[in-house]
Scaffold this motif. Structure first.
Motif, PDB file in Angstrom:
ATOM      1  N   PRO A   1       0.737  -1.443   0.037  1.00 55.47           N
ATOM      2  CA  PRO A   1       0.103  -0.119  -0.031  1.00 55.47           C
ATOM      3  C   PRO A   1       1.022   0.976  -0.590  1.00 55.47           C
ATOM      4  CG  PRO A   1      -0.675  -1.408   1.490  1.00 55.47           C
ATOM      5  CD  PRO A   1       1.380  -2.490   1.034  1.00 55.47           C
ATOM      6  N   SER A   2       0.032   2.371  -0.456  1.00 52.88           N
ATOM      7  CA  SER A   2       0.966   3.615  -0.635  1.00 52.88           C
ATOM      8  C   SER A   2       0.449   4.456   0.449  1.00 52.88           C
ATOM      9  CB  SER A   2       1.183   3.917  -2.008  1.00 52.88           C
ATOM     10  OG  SER A   2       1.781   3.502  -2.871  1.00 52.88           O
ATOM     11  N   ASN A   3       1.526   4.216   1.629  1.00 46.15           N
ATOM     12  CA  ASN A   3       0.545   4.966   2.689  1.00 46.15           C
ATOM     13  C   ASN A   3       1.196   5.624   3.321  1.00 46.15           C
ATOM     14  OD1 ASN A   3       2.362   3.208   4.186  1.00 46.15           O
ATOM     15  ND2 ASN A   3       1.339   1.590   4.433  1.00 46.15           N
ATOM     16  N   GLU A   4       1.702   6.920   2.324  1.00 49.65           N
ATOM     17  CA  GLU A   4       2.734   7.791   3.058  1.00 49.65           C
ATOM     18  C   GLU A   4       2.202   8.518   3.921  1.00 49.65           C
ATOM     19  OE1 GLU A   4       3.235   7.586  -1.299  1.00 49.65           O
ATOM     20  OE2 GLU A   4       3.257   6.885   0.521  1.00 49.65           O
ATOM     21  N   ILE A   5       0.858   9.044   3.604  1.00 49.75           N
ATOM     22  CA  ILE A   5       0.886  10.026   3.465  1.00 49.75           C
ATOM     23  C   ILE A   5      -0.628  10.138   4.759  1.00 49.75           C
ATOM     24  CG2 ILE A   5      -1.531  11.801   2.831  1.00 49.75           C
ATOM     25  CD1 ILE A   5      -0.727  11.153  -0.122  1.00 49.75           C
ATOM     26  N   ALA A   6      -1.764   9.040   4.565  1.00 51.95           N
ATOM     27  CA  ALA A   6      -2.337   8.358   5.942  1.00 51.95           C
ATOM     28  C   ALA A   6      -1.959   8.276   7.235  1.00 51.95           C
ATOM     29  CB  ALA A   6      -3.121   7.112   5.159  1.00 51.95           C
ATOM     30  N   ARG A   7      -0.318   7.359   7.112  1.00 54.48           N
ATOM     31  CA  ARG A   7       0.845   7.398   8.129  1.00 54.48           C
ATOM     32  C   ARG A   7       1.440   9.273   8.989  1.00 54.48           C
ATOM     33  NH1 ARG A   7       5.488   4.157   6.715  1.00 54.48           N
ATOM     34  NH2 ARG A   7       5.893   4.001   8.840  1.00 54.48           N
ATOM     35  N   SER A   8       1.340   9.386   7.819  1.00 61.46           N
ATOM     36  CA  SER A   8       2.448  10.863   7.836  1.00 61.46           C
ATOM     37  C   SER A   8       1.386  11.608   8.934  1.00 61.46           C
ATOM     38  CB  SER A   8       2.695  11.536   6.902  1.00 61.46           C
ATOM     39  OG  SER A   8       2.798  13.255   7.514  1.00 61.46           O
ATOM     40  N   LEU A   9      -0.092  11.123   8.267  1.00 61.98           N
ATOM     41  CA  LEU A   9      -1.310  12.221   9.044  1.00 61.98           C
ATOM     42  C   LEU A   9      -1.191  11.874  10.678  1.00 61.98           C
ATOM     43  CD1 LEU A   9      -4.099  13.040   6.109  1.00 61.98           C
ATOM     44  CD2 LEU A   9      -2.272  14.447   7.775  1.00 61.98           C
ATOM     45  N   GLY A  10      -0.856  10.596  11.028  1.00 63.68           N
ATOM     46  CA  GLY A  10      -1.330   9.694  11.931  1.00 63.68           C
ATOM     47  C   GLY A  10      -2.414   8.883  11.807  1.00 63.68           C
ATOM     48  N   CYS A  11      -3.014   8.623  10.733  1.00 62.54           N
ATOM     49  CA  CYS A  11      -3.915   7.546  11.024  1.00 62.54           C
ATOM     50  C   CYS A  11      -3.758   6.276  11.696  1.00 62.54           C
ATOM     51  CB  CYS A  11      -4.592   7.279   9.644  1.00 62.54           C
ATOM     52  SG  CYS A  11      -4.916   9.141   9.022  1.00 62.54           S
ATOM     53  N   LYS A  12      -4.511   4.906  11.985  1.00 62.46           N
ATOM     54  CA  LYS A  12      -3.778   4.094  12.486  1.00 62.46           C
ATOM     55  C   LYS A  12      -3.595   3.089  11.949  1.00 62.46           C
ATOM     56  CE  LYS A  12      -4.594   1.256  16.986  1.00 62.46           C
ATOM     57  NZ  LYS A  12      -5.971   0.957  18.095  1.00 62.46           N
ATOM     58  N   HIS A  13      -2.952   2.338  11.331  1.00 62.73           N
ATOM     59  CA  HIS A  13      -2.254   1.254  11.108  1.00 62.73           C
ATOM     60  C   HIS A  13      -2.028   0.092  12.315  1.00 62.73           C
ATOM     61  CE1 HIS A  13      -1.856   4.401   8.154  1.00 62.73           C
ATOM     62  NE2 HIS A  13      -2.257   3.054   6.925  1.00 62.73           N
ATOM     63  N   ALA A  14      -2.402  -1.440  11.335  1.00 68.08           N
ATOM     64  CA  ALA A  14      -1.862  -1.967  12.281  1.00 68.08           C
ATOM     65  C   ALA A  14      -1.176  -3.001  10.900  1.00 68.08           C
ATOM     66  CB  ALA A  14      -2.731  -3.127  12.403  1.00 68.08           C
ATOM     67  N   PHE A  15      -0.415  -4.530  11.502  1.00 66.37           N
ATOM     68  CA  PHE A  15       0.682  -5.025  10.579  1.00 66.37           C
ATOM     69  C   PHE A  15       0.005  -6.393  10.245  1.00 66.37           C
ATOM     70  CE2 PHE A  15       4.232  -7.685   8.995  1.00 66.37           C
ATOM     71  CZ  PHE A  15       4.849  -6.961   8.840  1.00 66.37           C
ATOM     72  N   ASP A  16      -0.044  -6.689   9.279  1.00 68.71           N
ATOM     73  CA  ASP A  16      -0.986  -7.364   8.296  1.00 68.71           C
ATOM     74  C   ASP A  16      -0.080  -8.843   8.577  1.00 68.71           C
ATOM     75  OD1 ASP A  16      -3.418  -9.208   7.310  1.00 68.71           O
ATOM     76  OD2 ASP A  16      -2.125  -9.263   5.520  1.00 68.71           O
ATOM     77  N   ILE A  17       0.839  -9.847   8.847  1.00 65.94           N
ATOM     78  CA  ILE A  17       1.321 -10.781   8.927  1.00 65.94           C
ATOM     79  C   ILE A  17       1.231 -11.992   8.175  1.00 65.94           C
ATOM     80  CG2 ILE A  17       2.464 -13.137  10.038  1.00 65.94           C
ATOM     81  CD1 ILE A  17       2.567 -10.689  11.889  1.00 65.94           C
ATOM     82  N   GLN A  18      -0.004 -12.213   6.806  1.00 62.23           N
ATOM     83  CA  GLN A  18      -0.842 -13.294   6.279  1.00 62.23           C
ATOM     84  C   GLN A  18       0.084 -12.007   4.873  1.00 62.23           C
ATOM     85  OE1 GLN A  18      -3.929 -14.500   5.295  1.00 62.23           O
ATOM     86  NE2 GLN A  18      -3.545 -14.683   3.324  1.00 62.23           N
ATOM     87  N   SER A  19       0.122 -10.712   4.756  1.00 56.88           N
ATOM     88  CA  SER A  19       0.152 -10.075   4.021  1.00 56.88           C
ATOM     89  C   SER A  19       1.826  -9.803   3.458  1.00 56.88           C
ATOM     90  CB  SER A  19      -0.314  -8.713   3.441  1.00 56.88           C
ATOM     91  OG  SER A  19      -0.925  -7.673   3.824  1.00 56.88           O
ATOM     92  N   GLN A  20       2.322  -9.163   5.121  1.00 59.54           N
ATOM     93  CA  GLN A  20       3.553  -8.490   5.727  1.00 59.54           C
ATOM     94  C   GLN A  20       3.063  -7.601   4.979  1.00 59.54           C
ATOM     95  OE1 GLN A  20       6.562 -10.250   6.888  1.00 59.54           O
ATOM     96  NE2 GLN A  20       4.789 -11.081   7.475  1.00 59.54           N
TER      97      GLN A  20
END
Length: 574
Positions: free
Chosen positions: A376-395
């Protein structure tokens, strides 16, 4: 270099100079498509002296950087050809002394909705919101709308009856967004996100400060790296890059092609190449989709989406008719050649993900497409502080969002693959659902057409999610990249750092990806760690015997993509 164009093709109506050679091109070509058509793969010199070329095809890896009319750092995959351009390979240390920065005008826009990304999800969200009367700005870094999945052909001579259903579906969605009154900004990149209502963007001609009431992040995904010996050679690219060349520019990636990966996109790509007159030397698929125990799951797939299953079978039979060798539970484990690709080594992959020593096959090719899933291209969401979780299956990191795409930050929506990889149909459905939620929260009257559409979208969303889950059961395959690479294998493409150089720094004091980055510089290159972060995260987790989290990787930092310092300084000053 595969071959030179010696006769003028009637469709090649413009030309440019590349390293003192005239190269013919079509109106609308990028330098990547024109140079690939001419058989030229090596575009840039790396820090270790080797050559690099087109890899991702979507402006992420920066390996196709060239010098255009004296200006270095132009990406061949993102820069259109102009008649008479003078182009050269970019040296490892390009001179920027002669590059003059011209101050760009700046505009401030405060729309009701800002949508970042014009793929299936972004187009759908933008159209729904605009049709309900909201002021919508849709921004995309590409010159054309459609994203990676709905990429459109640039050839104006192609008729509607020459386009497949994927082209036509994308064309209809693009037309819907345009006729709804969406304001479109193409060729523009978000380089900083400081708050949900304070983002900055720039193109080659303009700068923007964006202050939306609602923010929709639909930045999609990019393909995972496949770090085997030789993966950085010119002529080795992702399946997505190969598909962009073919579908958008009608250019074959090579004269003799091999495809290796995991999932239906590779089978589709091979079939499309055959139908376009290409020569496919073979296809190595990591999974075993046709083994007996997958029959029931395949019937489930047909129940959820009979059209997609029939399309898939059509691709497979196209390969059988063309007598393309297909190797299941197999992968390309090494690529070699000087200065570009000329040979690939294919081996069976065992149940533990390592390569079998028996039955190794060699193929002489000039192009290799690799497709092993997406990040996922998630740098904008992460930079804003949107909560994420690490998915083991897809890494991969997946964003926390509700059933309408809203994240942990109110008013910020993540739709499509930028929040978690689920495919184009799921992305389009959640885009409609997010649009509905935004219209409702804005207090607008819900149009009767949208009321009907939202019910259909919710059904398709659930159905296609189940389809994707079953699909990856059918294509399940194991792969241990650590077993396929050696100490000299390049991990960090940008800085030419090897596996040995990065792994050698892991100690009791350096147990995080961030610590390894500071010591080895892996992740400090121009792609900002998009291709080497998975390696450093895995190594750190292995050493500490821990499970990765949303804080295990490299922290996203502006600028998210390479941006001239003049633009940043000018924005800061203003």
């Amino acid at each position: 270099m595969r071959a030179k164009t010696t006769m003028r093709d009637s469709a090649l109506d413009i030309s440019f100079i590349f390293d003192e050679n005239f190269i013919q091109a079509k109106e609308g070509d990028t330098f990547a498509s024109a140079l690939t058509r001419a058989g030229i793969y090596d575009l840039k010199e790396s820090l270790d002296g080797s050559r690099r070329g087109l890899y991702c095809g979507m402006g992420v890896c920066n390996e196709c950087a060239i010098v255009v009319n004296g200006t270095p750092g132009k990406l061949a995959c993102m820069t259109s050809v102009c008649n008479g351009d003078e182009v050269s390979r970019q040296p490892a240390y390009p001179s920027i002394d002669s590059v003059d920065y011209v101050a760009l005008p700046e505009s401030e826009i405060s729309p009701d909705v800002l949508v970042i990304g014009a793929g299936p999800a972004g187009l759908a969200t933008a159209a729904v919101c605009a049709e309900a009367g909201l002021l919508v700005v849709l921004l995309d870094e590409r010159a054309k709308l459609g994203g990676q999945y709905f990429k459109q052909p640039v050839d104006p001579l192609l008729r509607e009856d020459q386009l497949d259903s994927q082209f036509l579906e994308g064309r209809a969605l693009i037309q819907r967004a345009r006729t709804s009154g969406v304001e479109v900004l193409t060729g523009a990149s978000i380089w900083g996100a400081f708050a949900p209502n304070h983002l900055v963007a720039a193109s080659t001609t303009h700068r923007w400060v964006l202050k939306p009431k609602s923010l929709v992040i639909a930045t999609g995904a990019y393909e995972k790296s496949f770090q085997i010996p030789g993966w950085t050679l010119p002529g080795v690219m992702t399946t997505g890059a190969a598909q962009t060349l073919l579908r958008s520019y009608q250019v074959l990636l090579g004269s003799k092609i091999f495809i290796s990966g995991n999932g239906p996109l590779n089978i589709q790509m091979a079939a499309e190449l055959i139908r376009a007159g290409g020569s496919v030397a073979g296809l190595a698929e990591l999974g075993r989709p046709f083994k007996i125990k997958n029959i029931f799951t395949s019937l489930t797939l047909a129940w959820y989406s009979p059209k997609l299953v029939l399309n898939g079978l059509g691709y497979f039979f196209t390969l059988l008719r063309a007598k393309v060798p297909i190797y299941f539970s197999s992968a390309v484990i090494e690529a070699s050649g000087t200065p570009s690709l000329s040979l690939v080594k294919v081996a069976s992959i065992t149940s533990d993900g390592s390569a079998s020593n028996s039955g190794v096959k060699l193929f002489r090719v000039d192009a290799l497409a690799l497709g092993y899933g997406f990040m996922p291209s998630n740098e904008i969401a992460r930079s804003l502080g949107c909560k994420h979780a690490f998915d083991i299956q897809s890494q991969t990191l997946q964003v926390f969002r509700d059933n309408f795409g809203e994240t942990s930050i109110k008013g910020v929506y993540v739709v499509g693959d930028s929040g978690g990889i689920s495919g184009a149909q799921v992305a389009k459905a959640i885009g409609i659902m997010a649009g509905y939620a935004i219209v409702k929260s804005a207090g607008k009257v819900i149009p009767s057409a949208l009321k009907r559409e939202i019910k259909t979208a919710q059904r398709r969303y659930k159905r296609n999610l189940k389809f994707q889950k079953s699909l990856w059961k059918v294509f399940r395959g194991s792969l241990n990249l650590d077993q396929l690479s050696d100490s000299t294998t390049i991990i960090c493409r940008c800085l030419s750092l090897s596996k040995g150089e990065i792994s050698g720094e892991i100690s009791e004091e350096l147990l995080t990806a961030g610590a390894l980055k500071r010591v080895t510089r892996a992740g400090m290159g121009i792609c900002q760690g998009r291709y080497c972060s998975s390696f450093t995260i895995a190594k750190a987790a292995e050493k500490t015997q821990s499970t990765p989290s949303e804080y295990s990787g490299f922290a996203p930092q502006p600028p998210f993509k390479p941006t001239p310092i003049g633009i940043i300084a000018q924005s800061t000053a203003s």
